[in-house]
Design a protein around this motif. Sequence first.
Motif, mmCIF file in Angstrom:
data_model
loop_
_atom_site.group_PDB
_atom_site.id
_atom_site.type_symbol
_atom_site.label_atom_id
_atom_site.label_comp_id
_atom_site.label_asym_id
_atom_site.label_seq_id
_atom_site.Cartn_x
_atom_site.Cartn_y
_atom_site.Cartn_z
ATOM 1 N N UNK A 115 0.833 -1.216 0.000
ATOM 2 C CA UNK A 115 0.000 0.000 0.000
ATOM 3 C C UNK A 115 0.857 1.252 0.000
ATOM 4 N N UNK A 116 1.930 1.223 0.796
ATOM 5 C CA UNK A 116 2.825 2.373 0.868
ATOM 6 C C UNK A 116 3.431 2.677 -0.497
ATOM 7 N N UNK A 117 3.833 1.645 -1.219
ATOM 8 C CA UNK A 117 4.431 1.838 -2.543
ATOM 9 C C UNK A 117 3.403 2.305 -3.561
ATOM 10 N N UNK A 118 2.192 1.782 -3.486
ATOM 11 C CA UNK A 118 1.135 2.227 -4.399
ATOM 12 C C UNK A 118 0.851 3.706 -4.176
ATOM 13 N N UNK A 119 0.759 4.115 -2.912
ATOM 14 C CA UNK A 119 0.525 5.520 -2.581
ATOM 15 C C UNK A 119 1.691 6.390 -3.053
ATOM 16 N N UNK A 120 2.915 5.945 -2.780
ATOM 17 C CA UNK A 120 4.096 6.705 -3.204
ATOM 18 C C UNK A 120 4.137 6.855 -4.711
ATOM 19 N N UNK A 121 3.833 5.790 -5.451
ATOM 20 C CA UNK A 121 3.858 5.843 -6.912
ATOM 21 C C UNK A 121 2.787 6.785 -7.447
ATOM 22 N N UNK A 122 1.623 6.770 -6.838
ATOM 23 C CA UNK A 122 0.573 7.722 -7.231
ATOM 24 C C UNK A 122 1.035 9.161 -7.012
ATOM 25 N N UNK A 123 1.678 9.409 -5.872
ATOM 26 C CA UNK A 123 2.202 10.756 -5.597
ATOM 27 C C UNK A 123 3.267 11.125 -6.627
ATOM 28 N N UNK A 124 4.192 10.197 -6.931
ATOM 29 C CA UNK A 124 5.225 10.455 -7.946
ATOM 30 C C UNK A 124 4.582 10.874 -9.268
ATOM 31 N N UNK A 125 3.585 10.122 -9.698
ATOM 32 C CA UNK A 125 2.970 10.370 -10.999
ATOM 33 C C UNK A 125 2.214 11.695 -11.027
ATOM 34 N N UNK A 126 1.463 11.996 -9.965
ATOM 35 C CA UNK A 126 0.708 13.261 -9.914
ATOM 36 C C UNK A 126 1.669 14.446 -9.911
#
Length: 139
Positions: A115-126
Amino acid sequence: MMGGFAPVDGLVGGILIGVSATLLMLFEGRIAGISGIVGGLLRPLGWRGGWRAAFVAGLLAGGVIYEVFGGGMRVQLQASVPAMVVAGLLVGFGTRLGSGCTSGHGVCGMARLSRRSICATLVFMVVAMITVFVTRHVL
């Protein structure tokens, strides 16, 4: 890079990234996060740093092999050296702040359904989308 869309190159590159991440996890039990691997090279680790050096050498060799056998790469820099230095420092700060980089979170963490990585990746992309919009349309 200049040139057209090359789906085969992207597919082969993606497969190689996935295979290398899988092999590193299988044989070393490590996440293939480049910031952590390179950061580990900067700390004295003795014999334990050999796999890190081999991984980074493989990354560099991949570019050289593509250059020699793939017809070359055409790169056109559109930023000044000071802008690239600032960008590099910001990326380094961001990887420390986010406890990992896009390869660690986006490739390995998401594959493990972290979950932490999914959230981090979403933040990276946005943030990447906002940055491109601001630099292309506002500045």
